[in-house]
Design an enzyme around this catalytic site. Structure first.
Site, PDB file in Angstrom:
ATOM      1  N   ASP A 203       1.030  -1.437  -0.226  1.00 31.85           N
ATOM      2  CA  ASP A 203       0.068   0.243  -0.188  1.00 31.85           C
ATOM      3  C   ASP A 203       1.202   1.020   0.266  1.00 31.85           C
ATOM      4  O   ASP A 203       1.692   1.714   1.131  1.00 31.85           O
ATOM      5  CB  ASP A 203      -0.894  -0.097   0.887  1.00 31.85           C
ATOM      6  N   LYS A 229      -3.377  12.050  -2.490  1.00 31.65           N
ATOM      7  CA  LYS A 229      -2.307  12.467  -0.965  1.00 31.65           C
ATOM      8  C   LYS A 229      -0.594  13.802  -1.457  1.00 31.65           C
ATOM      9  O   LYS A 229      -1.443  14.602  -2.167  1.00 31.65           O
ATOM     10  CB  LYS A 229      -1.953  11.813  -0.243  1.00 31.65           C
TER      11      LYS A 229
HETATM   12  C1  LIG Z   1      -5.655   7.207   2.989  1.00 31.83           C
HETATM   13  C2  LIG Z   1      -5.808   5.597   3.007  1.00 31.83           C
HETATM   14  C3  LIG Z   1      -6.302   5.030   2.359  1.00 31.83           C
HETATM   15  C4  LIG Z   1      -7.935   5.329   1.414  1.00 31.83           C
HETATM   16  O1  LIG Z   1      -8.738   4.747   1.212  1.00 31.83           O
HETATM   17  P1  LIG Z   1      -9.529   5.622   0.326  1.00 31.83           P
HETATM   18  O2  LIG Z   1     -10.462   3.808  -0.012  1.00 31.83           O
HETATM   19  O3  LIG Z   1      -8.879   6.143  -0.383  1.00 31.83           O
HETATM   20  O4  LIG Z   1     -10.572   6.063   1.253  1.00 31.83           O
HETATM   21  C5  LIG Z   1      -5.794   3.514   2.579  1.00 31.83           C
HETATM   22  N1  LIG Z   1      -4.783   3.385   2.735  1.00 31.83           N
HETATM   23  C6  LIG Z   1      -3.913   3.451   3.663  1.00 31.83           C
HETATM   24  C7  LIG Z   1      -2.397   2.812   4.116  1.00 31.83           C
HETATM   25  C8  LIG Z   1      -3.837   4.753   3.628  1.00 31.83           C
HETATM   26  O5  LIG Z   1      -2.623   6.152   3.791  1.00 31.83           O
END
Ligand SMILES: *Cc1c(COP(=O)(O)O)cnc(C)c1O
Length: 416
Positions: A203, A229
């Protein structure tokens, strides 16, 4: 002085900014006057060219050309076209990355596909402290796996080395921890996961666009991440998913919608997946938001991620050094060692929420993550060393003034 050494005075910061090889990038973004934006790790600023790009899409492609735009404006190809461009930032050769859906959805698709690729295995390893949606999605993907699955959590059930064995189908990891800002060693961990015969899913939410990632060189299986981000694609802009070429023919997308079909406009009765990365699409994508991602990739066009990383490390080093000098009692949670640090600085402080609110009132936007983390993101594309210097001074002022005594700052908003 090396590139990552921190300046030692505000005047030195100003000099450093004037010499910054990335200084011209700041002008590619809209940043309100007088604001020091340390929350680009949550929602990046708007690329300056995005307004005109949205206007063109709305006025010409949508209003004037209507449905023809699926072909004439390239709408239909945007997920893979933008995916290939984003792939450059994460070290993935073309044909392995899509811009589509959300990180949560893409993670679900990746975990589900990984479970299918390891039929004899029944364990998913994840991180106990990971961003909650990642854990929730692990639960959901396991529940719909078609066979009983178990979860093992790094940091709860043991260190990763103790959790890897021949039952593990996949390991889900955050490149940078959303709270502490700790950076994992991708090469080392990926090698260990592969040695156990499992697949790895990285991720990249808190690293894409700011820290190098070597999707191909490190033999990564799957990667996911968001674009709003450090990639500055706009609120809720579509996320990305990367699937290695070598896995694509066997990897099954559980959300087998028509956009993942080999011939969506044949309108066949039965599902037949696309032979390549497009099999990981599901349905119609939000074209307006896709244009936001396109503008954000334009803003980083020609920029070397390693140059961004060098400056990011220098910015976070400066901030930590200033905080340590001004406020030696504060606990900086983020590792001081560059190789272990993402692009943010997290400080544990029980009055963190009101302090962040007071800083926002004074023009420094950071954020707060429960239970007690003040989080400051340092985006090298538009932050200046002088901003970092000033932000540390304002943090010091707020703590010196004991702003938490004013109840106004303790009122919680829905989004922190
Ligand atoms: C910001 C973030 C998300 C966001 O998920 P969405 O499906 O876009 O809301 C997921 N995993 C991590 C580690 C994040 O920092």
């Amino acid at each position: 002085m090396t590139d990552s050494a921190a300046p030692v005075s505000r005047a030195a910061c100003v000099v450093r900014d004037a010499d910054d090889p990335l200084r011209a990038l700041r002008d590619r973004f809209i940043l309100p006057d007088g604001l020091i934006y340390l929350d680009g790790n949550s929602l990046g600023p708007m690329p300056r060219a995005a307004g005109a790009a949205f206007a063109r899409t709305i006025e010409e492609e949508w209003a004037r050309d209507l449905i023809k735009s699926w072909n004439s404006a390239g709408w239909f190809d945007l997920p893979s076209k933008l995916g290939d461009r984003l792939g450059v930032l994460i070290g993935a050769a073309p044909g392995q990355t899509l811009v589509c859906d959300t990180t949560s959805i893409n993670l679900y698709k990746a975990i589900h596909a990984a479970i299918g690729l390891r039929p004899g295995r029944d364990v998913i390893v994840a991180e106990a402290g990971s961003f909650p949606t990642d854990l929730y999605v692990v639960e959901g993907a396991m529940a719909s796996a078609g066979r009983p699955m178990q979860r093992r959590l790094i940091g709860h059930d043991g260190p990763i080395e103790a959790l890897l064995d021949d039952r593990v189908a996949a390991v889900v990891l955050s490149h940078v921890d959303y709270r502490s800002g700790r950076l994992l060693d991708v090469a080392d961990i990926t090698r260990k996961v592969h040695a156990a015969g499992a697949l790895v899913i990285w991720d990249l939410c808190h690293s894409a666009g700011v820290i190098e990632f070597a999707f191909d060189a490190e033999n990564i299986d799957f990667a996911v991440g968001c674009t709003y981000k450090y990639l500055n694609g706009g609120p809720g802009s579509p996320a990305f998913i990367g699937v290695a070429h070598r896995l694509q023919a066997q990897a099954r997308n559980p959300l087998s919608g028509w956009w993942g079909h080999a011939a969506p406009f044949a309108f066949d009765r039965d599902f037949r997946p696309d032979s390549g990365i497009r099999r990981f699409l599901c349905g119609t994508q939000p074209i307006l938001s896709m244009r936001g991602v396109e503008s954000s990739l334009d803003a980083l066009d020609g920029v070397d991620v390693s140059a961004l990383r060098r400056k990011s490390l220098a910015l976070t080093e400066l901030f930590m050094a200033r905080v340590a000098a001004l406020l030696p009692d504060l606990e900086i949670v983020t590792p001081r060692e560059a190789s272990l640090r993402g692009s943010q600085v997290a400080i544990a402080f029980d009055k963190g929420y009101p302090v962040v609110q007071a800083m926002i009132e004074r023009g420094v936007i950071g954020d707060f993550r429960a239970p007690d983390i003040m989080r400051f993101g340092f985006a090298p594309a538009y932050l200046r060393f002088a901003d970092v210097w000033d932000a540390a001074e304002i943090l010091d002022d707020c703590i010196g003034a004991e702003v938490w005594r004013d109840p106004r700052y303790s009122q919680r908003h829905a989004v922190t």
